[in-house]
Design an enzyme around this catalytic site. Structure first.
Site, PDB file in Angstrom:
ATOM      1  N   ALA A 258       0.811  -1.219   0.000  1.00  0.00           N
ATOM      2  CA  ALA A 258       0.000   0.000   0.000  1.00  0.00           C
ATOM      3  C   ALA A 258       0.844   1.270   0.000  1.00  0.00           C
ATOM      4  O   ALA A 258       0.303   2.369   0.114  1.00  0.00           O
ATOM      5  CB  ALA A 258      -0.919  -0.008   1.218  1.00  0.00           C
ATOM      6  N   ASN A 361       3.870 -11.150   4.654  1.00  0.00           N
ATOM      7  CA  ASN A 361       3.282 -10.066   3.872  1.00  0.00           C
ATOM      8  C   ASN A 361       4.369  -9.249   3.177  1.00  0.00           C
ATOM      9  O   ASN A 361       5.380  -8.899   3.784  1.00  0.00           O
ATOM     10  CB  ASN A 361       2.437  -9.151   4.763  1.00  0.00           C
ATOM     11  N   ALA A 362       4.155  -8.934   1.905  1.00  0.00           N
ATOM     12  CA  ALA A 362       5.073  -8.121   1.105  1.00  0.00           C
ATOM     13  C   ALA A 362       6.470  -8.744   1.034  1.00  0.00           C
ATOM     14  O   ALA A 362       7.482  -8.054   1.109  1.00  0.00           O
ATOM     15  CB  ALA A 362       5.153  -6.697   1.648  1.00  0.00           C
ATOM     16  N   ARG A 369      11.822 -25.388  -2.323  1.00  0.00           N
ATOM     17  CA  ARG A 369      13.124 -25.221  -2.970  1.00  0.00           C
ATOM     18  C   ARG A 369      13.595 -23.765  -2.952  1.00  0.00           C
ATOM     19  O   ARG A 369      14.767 -23.498  -3.193  1.00  0.00           O
ATOM     20  CB  ARG A 369      13.056 -25.729  -4.414  1.00  0.00           C
ATOM     21  N   ILE A 400      -6.562 -11.675   9.198  1.00  0.00           N
ATOM     22  CA  ILE A 400      -6.707 -11.291   7.795  1.00  0.00           C
ATOM     23  C   ILE A 400      -5.360 -11.328   7.069  1.00  0.00           C
ATOM     24  O   ILE A 400      -5.236 -11.926   5.999  1.00  0.00           O
ATOM     25  CB  ILE A 400      -7.330  -9.890   7.671  1.00  0.00           C
ATOM     26  N   HIS A 401      -4.340 -10.701   7.638  1.00  0.00           N
ATOM     27  CA  HIS A 401      -3.039 -10.628   6.982  1.00  0.00           C
ATOM     28  C   HIS A 401      -2.357 -11.985   6.844  1.00  0.00           C
ATOM     29  O   HIS A 401      -1.639 -12.217   5.863  1.00  0.00           O
ATOM     30  CB  HIS A 401      -2.120  -9.665   7.744  1.00  0.00           C
ATOM     31  N   ASP A 423       0.494  -2.980  13.166  1.00  0.00           N
ATOM     32  CA  ASP A 423       0.607  -2.308  11.867  1.00  0.00           C
ATOM     33  C   ASP A 423      -0.654  -1.476  11.641  1.00  0.00           C
ATOM     34  O   ASP A 423      -1.127  -1.318  10.508  1.00  0.00           O
ATOM     35  CB  ASP A 423       0.805  -3.311  10.730  1.00  0.00           C
ATOM     36  N   GLY A 459      -2.394  -2.080   5.952  1.00  0.00           N
ATOM     37  CA  GLY A 459      -2.288  -2.041   7.402  1.00  0.00           C
ATOM     38  C   GLY A 459      -3.503  -2.685   8.037  1.00  0.00           C
ATOM     39  O   GLY A 459      -4.336  -3.300   7.370  1.00  0.00           O
TER      40      GLY A 459
END
Length: 547
Positions: A258, A361-362, A369, A400-401, A423, A459
């Site tokens: 975001a 996340n991100a 592998r 959720i994340h 966050d 967030g």
């Protein structure tokens, strides 16, 4: 808390004896009145029968009792004289230990200094107090915990804002918006206490250079103002403002999430680029500030960056090893918003990175592998052969994340490295609707926050106490183990779980309930609901409204 150089040296030496070197996630310590004159007080001791595990909160038995001949003052400010101590005793409690166990006992804090002064457990609890040994300059306030849990206050190392306040709001002349101000910051500090948070790192998303140059000095002034209010014995200064967490802008463009792509760049010149973007010690800038100050590295606790970018490894080394750059302040560097592979993760750790920002996340997903950064959690032997430790990792446990099975897998892979973060962005505590995040707008629907018009997560809006409850449910860990992930572990990340000296000032430990530690405390029920919060030994939130 100023001390002489000799006292400071002695205290720091003692701290060093308890913790040899900076903490890391593989090498942590898991040991277990109206006339203004002082009055004689009777301190209340508890019989063994009073150590009940019951968490009943009947209004016929208030939690709080002030024991003195003073007239009780209901205002928010207590007046102390130089010869007077205001003690708060927490009795009938189960006190969280460094190993995650809960030990029955009582704890005493000096609210005039904000320090824990005494802890007694089990059989010691039942020893009567000799009235002849009581300091008659003490005023004692007793909190009957009724078998509930006393934990160190929660420490949120990634908080972008809350309650309508955005820490990345640098202002906008076109919109007639002056941006973040001091009152905004203190609105957040006082409100956070209802969720058990007693310390936090104000976090900025990737922003313009103007915004960094405006917000960083402002946050420094807010910290100084908070300390001034504390010294003047204002009883509700709210959660402690720690150093800032600058999340970006040195990210992989494809993993920016975001964050506004206009601000994303590589630290191609290492620490020089970092300093240039943030405006660190930039006294030559043509910008003016209210107090003629500029952003300073000393006011930053964490920087999140992508370690695979050009110049990133040099920046990591300079930030985490001050001697390498001639600077005197060490910053925790975290890897996040990154496309780094496993090998690049190893390089980042070897150069000084010690944290992974919002794991899963991100960043690249785990593959058998191509394990990516997630693979570092199970690489204890590999990293040890390099003379390194496994990194800490933060998790957003809002349901959720990260899926609950992934939360459990990560925790069980590296329990001592798990750090809970919210966050949270400005909409936390406001409910559904459209809200600001930096220069962008975010849509809130229930517990989900997404960039307006997209499915991109932006967030969270879940408070820390909810994260703790969900984490304990998802992992099946003990109550104490869940609480450690929101208290002791983030304190380790910041090297604040032991006493230290900084700029000639002794900083007491946070994230622990031990003698000489800071009296930042949260009282919780068995199902981890916040009943009360104390910051610097003073009540900042009373969830039962019984005081």
């Amino acid at each position: 808390m100023k001390r002489s150089a000799e006292e400071a040296s002695l205290l720091v030496d003692r701290a060093a004896a308890a913790s040899s070197g900076p903490c890391n996630s593989d090498d942590v310590d898991n040991r277990s009145g109206d006339d203004g004159n002082p009055h004689r007080v009777s301190m209340i001791t508890s019989s063994s029968s009073s150590l009940s595990s019951s968490t009943t909160t009947s209004k016929t038995k208030p939690l709080y009792r002030t024991v003195s001949t003073m007239t009780e003052d209901k205002s928010t400010t207590h007046s102390y004289n130089n010869n007077q101590m205001f003690l708060t005793r927490f009795v009938n409690a189960r006190i969280l230990q460094r190993d995650g166990s809960l030990q029955r006992g009582e704890l005493t804090v000096d609210s005039s200094t904000g320090i824990i002064t005494q802890i007694r457990f089990d059989s010691q609890q039942q020893q009567p107090v000799d009235d002849d040994t009581i300091d008659h300059n003490q005023i004692c306030h007793t909190v009957d915990c009724r078998g509930m849990i006393l934990s160190p206050g929660f420490i949120d190392i990634q908080l972008n804002g809350a309650y309508g306040i955005d820490f990345s709001n640098g202002g906008c002349e076109e919109k007639d918006d002056d941006g973040l101000c001091m009152d905004d910051i203190f609105q957040v500090t006082t409100s956070l206490c209802q969720s058990g948070v007693t310390s936090f790192c104000p976090t900025m998303v990737s922003s313009s250079r103007h915004t960094y140059r405006r917000v960083l000095p402002l946050m420094r002034r807010a910290r100084k103002e908070q300390q001034l209010r504390l010294q003047q014995h204002n009883t509700n200064v709210g959660a402690n403002i720690l150093g800032m967490h600058l999340e970006g802008p040195f990210f992989d463009l494809e993993k920016r999430g975001a964050h506004d792509e206009r601000h994303i760049l590589a630290p191609s010149k290492g620490i020089d680029t970092v300093s240039e973007v943030y405006g660190l010690n930039d006294n030559g800038s043509d910008m003016t500030y209210e107090d003629d100050s500029s952003p300073m590295l000393e006011n930053i606790d964490i920087i999140t960056l992508a370690p695979e970018l050009d110049g990133a490894l040099d920046a990591i080394k300079s930030l985490t090893q001050p001697s390498a750059s001639g600077r005197g302040h060490s910053v925790t560097v975290s890897c996040g918003h990154t496309g780094a592979n496993y090998e690049e993760g190893l390089q980042a750790i070897s150069h000084g990175a010690t944290l992974l920002t919002h794991l899963f996340n991100a960043m690249n997903p785990f593959h058998h592998r191509k394990p990516g950064l997630v693979g570092l959690l199970s690489s204890k032997s590999k990293l040890a052969s390099m003379g390194c430790q496994r990194p800490y990792f933060s998790l957003i446990v809002d349901g959720i994340h990260v899926h609950e099975s992934a939360v459990s897998m990560a925790y069980n892979s590296h329990p001592s490295g798990c750090v809970l973060v919210t966050d949270a962005m400005s909409a936390m505590g406001l409910g559904d609707g459209t809200h600001a995040l930096g220069d962008m707008t975010v849509c809130i629907n229930g517990d989900r926050a997404t960039l307006t018009g997209t499915d991109t997560l932006a967030g969270s809006v879940v408070s820390m106490d909810k994260c703790v409850r969900r984490f304990q449910k998802f992992t099946g860990c003990s109550i104490g183990e869940a609480l450690l992930c929101a208290s002791l572990h983030p304190a380790h990340v910041l090297n604040r779980s032991v006493m230290r000296e900084r700029d000639g000032v002794i900083e007491p430990p946070i994230g622990v309930l031990e003698i000489h530690a800071k009296a930042d405390i949260v009282l919780l029920t068995e199902d981890l609901k916040v009943v009360g919060t104390w910051v610097n030994g003073r009540n900042a939130y009373d969830g039962l409204k019984l005081s």
